[in-house]
Design an enzyme around this catalytic site. Structure first.
Site, PDB file in Angstrom:
ATOM      1  N   ASP A   1      -4.153  -1.249  -1.374  1.00  0.00           N
ATOM      2  CA  ASP A   1      -5.053  -1.663  -0.413  1.00  0.00           C
ATOM      3  C   ASP A   1      -6.418  -1.016  -1.281  1.00  0.00           C
ATOM      4  OD1 ASP A   1      -4.380   0.879   0.056  1.00  0.00           O
ATOM      5  OD2 ASP A   1      -3.986   0.849   2.205  1.00  0.00           O
TER       6      ASP A   1
ATOM      7  N   SER B   1       0.773  -1.220   0.004  1.00  0.00           N
ATOM      8  CA  SER B   1      -0.191  -0.033   0.164  1.00  0.00           C
ATOM      9  C   SER B   1       0.906   1.215   0.057  1.00  0.00           C
ATOM     10  CB  SER B   1      -1.055  -0.213   1.256  1.00  0.00           C
ATOM     11  OG  SER B   1      -1.800  -1.398   1.232  1.00  0.00           O
TER      12      SER B   1
ATOM     13  N   ARG C   1       7.727   6.538  -3.795  1.00  0.00           N
ATOM     14  CA  ARG C   1       8.338   7.087  -2.608  1.00  0.00           C
ATOM     15  C   ARG C   1       7.517   6.666  -1.459  1.00  0.00           C
ATOM     16  NH1 ARG C   1       4.162   9.964  -4.107  1.00  0.00           N
ATOM     17  NH2 ARG C   1       5.065  10.610  -6.041  1.00  0.00           N
TER      18      ARG C   1
HETATM   19  C1  GLC Z   1      -0.800   6.118   1.712  1.00  0.00           C
HETATM   20  C2  GLC Z   1      -0.299   5.210   0.414  1.00  0.00           C
HETATM   21  C3  GLC Z   1      -1.369   4.532  -0.168  1.00  0.00           C
HETATM   22  C4  GLC Z   1      -2.227   3.777   0.557  1.00  0.00           C
HETATM   23  C5  GLC Z   1      -2.738   4.685   1.764  1.00  0.00           C
HETATM   24  C6  GLC Z   1      -3.825   3.899   2.671  1.00  0.00           C
HETATM   25  O1  GLC Z   1      -1.433   7.027   1.092  1.00  0.00           O
HETATM   26  O2  GLC Z   1       0.411   5.815  -0.141  1.00  0.00           O
HETATM   27  O3  GLC Z   1      -0.971   3.618  -1.319  1.00  0.00           O
HETATM   28  O4  GLC Z   1      -3.231   3.281  -0.070  1.00  0.00           O
HETATM   29  O5  GLC Z   1      -1.751   5.185   2.297  1.00  0.00           O
HETATM   30  O6  GLC Z   1      -3.169   2.793   3.172  1.00  0.00           O
END
Ligand code: GLC
Length: 486
Positions: A226, A173, A188
């Site tokens: 996610d 995620s 990143r």
């Molecule tokens: C951050 C991550 C993203 C994820 C979110 C919720 O924003 O960069 O990929 O979906 O957190 O977990």
């Protein structure tokens, strides 16, 4: 201000932004010294967001989402996930799924039975040791491979001599650039992660190397965000779902876009109406600081974070940051001699010492004595604040949490507005969404203000609790990917 600070308290739906006048419930506020009261008033002003402002934020959000699809100098990445369309309900097979969340690594074994909405799942969780989030790539992937191997052995899923590897769907995620569904170059780290040697690299060969070294017989067939997992898992159960979202440590959403609306992948020459899931990564909204009503506390949180200048929307909204915002506010009031006067505030000075769970506990405590809040403060700070201070703590907690819920609604409203979605369900997962007192009703209220629905039909877009995105969602995505590759 005191009268204003307590309206609506009695029915537990109080929000500092509610305009209807409701009965004040606490007389204790009259004991708040006037200098503290004036300071709280100023905080109320800077943390309150009007309906008009929510609307202009949403308009700018829509422009940024569109810009992200062109790929030209956008704040919001709008990552193409190569998940083509929603599941049909006929998906089947056995999959291992991995979810590297903020606090746990979750490993599952999912069996899809080819009857829509029916599946079996075995699962286990390994807490992510804290040091791992800022260690080396080898440590991180070694840990992930160890937990996966242990899970497979404990559940008799490893069959010696069997050549075929189990297909594994990896919920990672973080923002990744994907050339296809089984690759993901980390753009990143977000959410406070800072592991060396991963940014700019494809996570798949790194993790597969660790699996090979530790003899874990799996093959990564999909890298999944996610939000995309949530979108797919929720739509599997509920065809009204058009957006999948997470409100937890971080904040983000995914939705289905048509190929013709994604100029940055035009060279792929797919039929115009092909549906592809976009992981917006809209935590990065307004990184160029054009529209969000930032406060000095937001600037401080950003400056002290692992990646200053990144994820500016997320840092005003998500679970990882709201407790820290509140702590910074307490500290400023203390340094001005207005709060916790003469107390030893060593514990309050500890970075990340307050989290959204503390805030939720505070908000759930509606009693006049505020004994529960006093107890929680004693546990965390080592002293029991005065009654008037507890009142201020409760007010500020609501203020910051309400701002977060209202800003959260802008992201959902922007996706809906951009897609012309008049009615739909939004599948939302994440501990803060599920557990934070009043969050859901505040976000729903803000959505209503932004979308301006008529009184007789007040909630056309509804936030609903999502299904298991990183288990069944990731498995469905693996099934869709394998079917497509055949
Ligand atoms: C951050 C991550 C993203 C994820 C979110 C919720 O924003 O960069 O990929 O979906 O957190 O977990």
């Amino acid at each position: 201000m005191f009268e204003k600070m307590h309206k609506g308290e009695a029915d537990g739906t109080y929000s500092p932004h509610t305009t209807a006048t409701k009965k004040p419930t606490l007389e204790a506020m009259s004991d708040v010294p006037s200098d503290l009261s004036a300071a709280v008033q100023e905080l109320e002003n800077i943390f309150t967001i009007s309906s008009a402002k929510l609307n202009s934020i949403t308009d700018h959000f829509v422009e940024e989402l569109e810009k992200g699809l062109t790929g030209e100098g956008a704040n919001i990445p709008m990552n193409v996930t190569w998940v083509f369309g929603f599941p049909t309900g006929n998906e089947e097979g056995e999959y291992v799924t991995l979810d590297m969340g903020g606090t746990n690594l979750r490993v599952c074994y999912v069996v899809l039975t080819n009857r829509r909405g029916e599946y079996k799942i075995l699962q286990d969780k390994c807490p992510l040791p804290d040091g791992l989030k800022s260690g080396t790539a080898e440590q991180l992937w070694g840990f992930v491979a160890d937990c996966t191997g242990k899970f497979l052995r404990e559940n008799n899923l490893v069959h010696p001599g069997k050549k075929e590897k189990l297909p594994l769907s990896f919920t990672f995620s973080f923002p990744v650039t994907q050339a296809n569904i089984r690759s993901g170059i980390l753009q990143r780290w977000t959410k406070g992660f800072d592991v060396d040697g991963v940014e700019g690299h494809d996570v798949v060969p790194q993790l597969e190397k660790a699996f090979a070294e530790k003899n874990v017989p799996v093959e990564i067939v999909a890298v999944v965000n996610d939000t995309t997992g949530t979108l797919i898992a929720s739509a599997y159960q509920d065809p009204e779902i058009k957006i999948g979202s997470i409100f937890s440590t971080g904040v983000n959403a995914a939705y289905m876009e048509r190929f013709k609306a994604i100029p940055k992948i035009r060279s792929h020459n797919l039929p115009d109406d092909t549906e592809i899931a976009i992981n917006t990564e809209y935590g990065a909204f307004d990184n160029d600081k054009k529209v969000l009503p930032r406060t000095r506390f937001d600037d401080q949180i950003d400056q002290e974070s692992a990646r200053p200048g990144q994820q500016l929307y997320e840092k005003m909204v998500a679970g990882l940051y709201v407790g820290e915002l509140l702590r910074c506010v307490f500290l400023e009031l203390h340094h001005r001699g207005l709060l916790f006067r003469g107390r030893d505030i060593t514990a309050v000075q500890e970075k990340s010492g307050l989290d959204s769970a503390f805030m939720s506990t505070v908000e759930q405590n509606n009693t006049k004595s505020m004994a529960g809040i006093a107890e929680e403060c004693k546990r965390l700070f080592g002293f029991e604040p005065e009654l008037y201070e507890l009142e201020v703590i409760r007010f500020l907690t609501k203020l910051i949490a309400t701002r977060a819920a209202r800003l959260y609604a802008c992201g959902i409203a922007a996706v809906a507005r951009k897609q012309g979605l008049e009615r739909c369900h939004v599948g939302v997962d994440g501990s803060v969404f599920h557990c934070y007192a009043h969050f859901q009703e505040r976000a729903a209220q803000a959505l209503k203000e932004i979308m301006d629905w008529p009184e007789e039909d007040p909630q056309r877009i509804t936030l609903v609790s999502a299904q298991d995105g990183s288990g069944v969602g990731a498995a469905l995505i693996a099934a869709l990917a394998l079917r497509r590759s055949q």
